[in-house]
Write a protein that holds these residues in place. Structure first.
Motif, PDB file in Angstrom:
ATOM      1  N   ILE A 275       0.831  -1.211   0.000  1.00  0.00           N
ATOM      2  CA  ILE A 275       0.000   0.000   0.000  1.00  0.00           C
ATOM      3  C   ILE A 275       0.858   1.251   0.000  1.00  0.00           C
ATOM      4  CG2 ILE A 275      -1.707   1.341   1.305  1.00  0.00           C
ATOM      5  CD1 ILE A 275      -2.556  -1.319   2.635  1.00  0.00           C
ATOM      6  N   PHE A 276       1.999   1.196   0.709  1.00  0.00           N
ATOM      7  CA  PHE A 276       2.794   2.391   0.994  1.00  0.00           C
ATOM      8  C   PHE A 276       4.019   2.541   0.095  1.00  0.00           C
ATOM      9  CE2 PHE A 276       0.720   0.636   4.754  1.00  0.00           C
ATOM     10  CZ  PHE A 276      -0.094   1.695   5.110  1.00  0.00           C
ATOM     11  N   HIS A 277       4.216   1.640  -0.856  1.00  0.00           N
ATOM     12  CA  HIS A 277       5.390   1.699  -1.711  1.00  0.00           C
ATOM     13  C   HIS A 277       5.152   2.582  -2.931  1.00  0.00           C
ATOM     14  CE1 HIS A 277       6.876  -2.437   0.000  1.00  0.00           C
ATOM     15  NE2 HIS A 277       6.983  -1.440   0.867  1.00  0.00           N
ATOM     16  N   GLN A 278       6.187   3.223  -3.379  1.00  0.00           N
ATOM     17  CA  GLN A 278       6.069   4.166  -4.488  1.00  0.00           C
ATOM     18  C   GLN A 278       5.483   3.531  -5.740  1.00  0.00           C
ATOM     19  OE1 GLN A 278       9.656   6.404  -5.306  1.00  0.00           O
ATOM     20  NE2 GLN A 278       9.019   6.850  -7.384  1.00  0.00           N
ATOM     21  N   ILE A 279       5.827   2.294  -5.991  1.00  0.00           N
ATOM     22  CA  ILE A 279       5.365   1.627  -7.205  1.00  0.00           C
ATOM     23  C   ILE A 279       3.847   1.502  -7.241  1.00  0.00           C
ATOM     24  CG2 ILE A 279       5.537  -0.729  -6.296  1.00  0.00           C
ATOM     25  CD1 ILE A 279       6.620  -1.577  -9.031  1.00  0.00           C
ATOM     26  N   ASN A 280       3.210   1.559  -6.065  1.00  0.00           N
ATOM     27  CA  ASN A 280       1.756   1.398  -5.990  1.00  0.00           C
ATOM     28  C   ASN A 280       1.035   2.690  -5.646  1.00  0.00           C
ATOM     29  OD1 ASN A 280       1.944  -1.459  -6.436  1.00  0.00           O
ATOM     30  ND2 ASN A 280       2.590  -1.692  -4.307  1.00  0.00           N
ATOM     31  N   GLU A 281       1.672   3.826  -5.850  1.00  0.00           N
ATOM     32  CA  GLU A 281       1.042   5.103  -5.547  1.00  0.00           C
ATOM     33  C   GLU A 281      -0.277   5.258  -6.294  1.00  0.00           C
ATOM     34  OE1 GLU A 281       3.811   8.146  -6.515  1.00  0.00           O
ATOM     35  OE2 GLU A 281       4.923   7.977  -4.643  1.00  0.00           O
ATOM     36  N   GLY A 282      -1.240   5.882  -5.633  1.00  0.00           N
ATOM     37  CA  GLY A 282      -2.529   6.122  -6.269  1.00  0.00           C
ATOM     38  C   GLY A 282      -3.364   4.873  -6.411  1.00  0.00           C
ATOM     39  N   ASN A 283      -3.088   3.856  -5.596  1.00  0.00           N
ATOM     40  CA  ASN A 283      -3.854   2.618  -5.702  1.00  0.00           C
ATOM     41  C   ASN A 283      -5.301   2.827  -5.235  1.00  0.00           C
ATOM     42  OD1 ASN A 283      -4.082   1.777  -2.747  1.00  0.00           O
ATOM     43  ND2 ASN A 283      -1.857   1.959  -2.931  1.00  0.00           N
ATOM     44  N   SER A 284      -6.093   1.783  -5.372  1.00  0.00           N
ATOM     45  CA  SER A 284      -7.541   1.880  -5.156  1.00  0.00           C
ATOM     46  C   SER A 284      -7.933   2.226  -3.736  1.00  0.00           C
ATOM     47  CB  SER A 284      -8.198   0.549  -5.535  1.00  0.00           C
ATOM     48  OG  SER A 284      -7.696  -0.506  -4.710  1.00  0.00           O
ATOM     49  N   ASN A 421       4.589   8.730  -1.779  1.00  0.00           N
ATOM     50  CA  ASN A 421       3.619   9.659  -1.206  1.00  0.00           C
ATOM     51  C   ASN A 421       3.262   9.223   0.209  1.00  0.00           C
ATOM     52  OD1 ASN A 421       3.586  10.992  -3.651  1.00  0.00           O
ATOM     53  ND2 ASN A 421       1.690  10.033  -4.362  1.00  0.00           N
ATOM     54  N   ILE A 422       2.910  10.179   1.046  1.00  0.00           N
ATOM     55  CA  ILE A 422       2.467   9.891   2.406  1.00  0.00           C
ATOM     56  C   ILE A 422       0.941   9.832   2.397  1.00  0.00           C
ATOM     57  CG2 ILE A 422       2.495  10.597   4.819  1.00  0.00           C
ATOM     58  CD1 ILE A 422       5.260   9.970   3.649  1.00  0.00           C
ATOM     59  N   ILE A 423       0.394   8.667   2.706  1.00  0.00           N
ATOM     60  CA  ILE A 423      -1.058   8.503   2.679  1.00  0.00           C
ATOM     61  C   ILE A 423      -1.659   9.123   3.927  1.00  0.00           C
ATOM     62  CG2 ILE A 423      -2.963   6.858   2.599  1.00  0.00           C
ATOM     63  CD1 ILE A 423      -1.085   4.932   1.134  1.00  0.00           C
TER      64      ILE A 423
END
Length: 550
Positions: A275-284, A421-423
């Motif tokens: 969830i918190f990794h850059q590769i998955n930014e903007g996930n659902s 990104n910081i969620i």
């Protein structure tokens, strides 16, 4: 997909009039007020500047001021002092009005610009949200605060404003969020004026639900969370592992009944950490995050959380209280933990016996906590990392654990800065908000169990036992347990332990795995609120009143 780039523009706009006098010229690196507020581009830049007021990785220190984490360096934040309990009015825990002043200045000037009216109203809504968010964070810390909705003149009358009752500030925040939620879109396309990361309707409603929950307005909080649940967000999940992740051997930490159970465990672990990794930014799952642009802006998460031997500072580390909270992935229930003395003896004499404590835990445990011998092959170029605590070494944890959650292994492996990104808000929190609020308002029902079970299922955990958690009181404890582990290090625990009135019980001394005192902590009920900084009281000529006990 464009991301927001934050400019410090508003700080550079001159608030005075132009003059022909050479000494009164506007500096070449600033913009005069008369020359600004002309076009939609001016407004866009001003809005982007205000987005920079969103909290970044420093949000983690909120949890270090609570029971689940230890902030060992007092020069990095106020968390070390706050968690110790030795707090007086010399502390400034976050009394500031720069964010609100920027927002007020924008709202008072934006109508000067000639631009599309619908876009202008949307920009206003974004800024009003940011102002409301700043005010909520301040009420969390201080309770009553001055509510300022216009740019003040530098006069004694305008600058010396008394504190507004918290209830009135909360009413203002909720009113603002209702207004902006009706204007803001559900998503953005990524075009110039629709960059990813802008405030959405979902963000406004999520903040509203958080505010209502904090004020124990349970029926309203549940209804608001339900609105967010209808907007199409979903929990992030992965369906496979990377080659380096597959090298992590968890067989010594979990007794898998079969290959299917191991696969479920591993994918749950990867889904949660991903969830918190850059590769998955903007996930659902992301509702709002603080944007970091690659090669332009970086955060310090890896530095703050990793241990000294791989370049980290161990600034924020897990406490034993958090470690003990991760349940068994086999039974879905709490695990029996050894006494501090027995744990220390095992650590000193038999590391195999020591590690037995951490077997068959919630997959989120392995995705969140680094403990002795824990593997993480994706973290280093060599792909052979295992965690080892070196007590007393430079930049090492005081507790014997480090956080793995939020560290981006790709950045460390490739020796790059972390730009993740910081969620700030994610869908899992909304589900937990709904579950808590609905249970408190009406007691257990199918929808409450379902909201919690969505999170537990993603985590590879058994669903809640309906028989064991059949009462409101029992289910309340299960939901609180879920919040503690699911949202750890995300900045919500500080408020949770205060609104639940459990701070006196949980804010106790913390110890290392060797049973050595890591930090002495005391509790006084005055700590439910932070002090108004004495310097601010002095500047107000006594108009500001101090919180009780300081």
């Amino acid at each position: 997909m464009k991301k927001i780039i934050y400019f410090g523009l508003l700080a550079s706009i001159s608030l005075g009039a132009c003059s022909d006098d050479f000494l009164e010229r506007v500096p070449l690196n600033s913009v005069s007020e008369e020359n600004f507020w002309k076009t939609d581009n001016d407004v866009n830049l001003a809005v982007n500047a205000i987005y920079a007021t969103l909290p970044g990785e420093a949000l983690m220190y909120d949890d270090a001021a609570a029971d689940i984490a230890h902030g060992q360096y007092p020069w990095e934040s106020s968390a070390t002092v706050i968690s110790s309990g030795v707090v007086n009015s010399s502390l400034d825990a976050g009394w500031k009005y720069e964010d609100q002043r920027k927002a007020n200045y924008f709202l008072e000037n934006v109508d000067k610009a000639e631009m599309d009216q619908e876009l202008k109203e949307r920009y206003k809504a974004e800024v009003r949200f940011l102002r409301a968010y700043s005010y909520f964070r301040m009420t969390t810390l201080f309770g009553d605060i001055p509510l300022v909705t216009s740019v003040l003149e530098f006069t004694e009358e305008q600058l010396n404003i008394p504190r507004t009752p918290k209830s009135e500030v909360i009413d203002f925040i909720i009113s603002e969020l209702d207004a902006v939620a009706s204007v803001l879109p559900e998503s953005y396309s990524g075009a110039k004026t629709e960059e990813v990361g802008r405030i959405t309707k979902g963000a406004a409603l999520t903040l509203k639900a958080r505010v209502l929950l904090s004020e124990a307005k349970y029926a309203e909080a549940a209804a608001t969370a339900k609105e967010v649940m209808a907007l199409g967000y979903s929990l992030f999940k992965v369906s496979s592992e990377t080659a380096s992740d597959k090298k992590d051997n968890y067989s010594k930490f979990a007794t898998f009944a079969n290959a299917a159970e191991e696969q479920k465990f591993r994918l749950a672990l990867r889904s949660y950490e991903g969830i918190f990794h850059q590769i998955n930014e903007g996930n659902s799952e992301v509702i709002l995050d603080r944007q970091y642009v690659v090669q332009t802006q970086s955060n310090y998460i890896n530095t703050y959380l990793m241990e000294g031997s791989i370049g980290g500072w161990s600034s924020i580390t897990p406490t034993q209280s958090l470690v003990n909270s991760y349940q068994s992935f086999k039974t879905g229930e709490n695990v029996a933990v050894p006494s501090a003395a027995i744990r220390a003896e095992r650590y000193n004499k038999d590391k195999t016996a020591f590690v037995e404590e951490f077997k068959n835990r919630d997959p989120r445990f392995y995705a969140s906590i680094l403990f002795e011998t824990a593997p993480w092959n994706a973290l280093t170029p060599e792909g052979n990392y295992t965690y080892k605590w070196i007590d007393g070494a430079s930049n090492m944890s005081k507790t014997g654990y480090n956080f793995r959650k939020m560290v981006d292994p790709a950045a460390n492996r490739e020796q790059l800065d972390n730009h993740s990104n910081i969620i700030l808000f994610r869908y899992a929190e909304v589900l937990l908000t709904y579950a808590e609020a609905q249970n408190e308002a009406s007691g257990p029902d199918v929808s409450v169990y379902d909201a919690v079970d969505q999170i537990r299922t993603r985590a590879g955990m058994p669903v809640l036992n309906r028989t064991k958690y059949a009462s409101k009181e029992a289910l309340r404890e299960a939901i609180r347990q879920e919040r503690k582990v699911e949202l750890a290090l995300e900045g919500v625990r500080y408020l949770d332990i205060r609104r639940w009135k459990i701070a006196p019980t949980v804010m106790t001394n913390i110890y290392s795995v060797k049973n050595a005192l890591a930090q002495e902590r005391i509790w006084d009920d005055k700590l439910y609120l932070m002090p108004v900084p004495q310097a601010q009281i002095d500047l107000s000529y006594g108009v500001l009143e101090q919180n009780k006990g300081y």
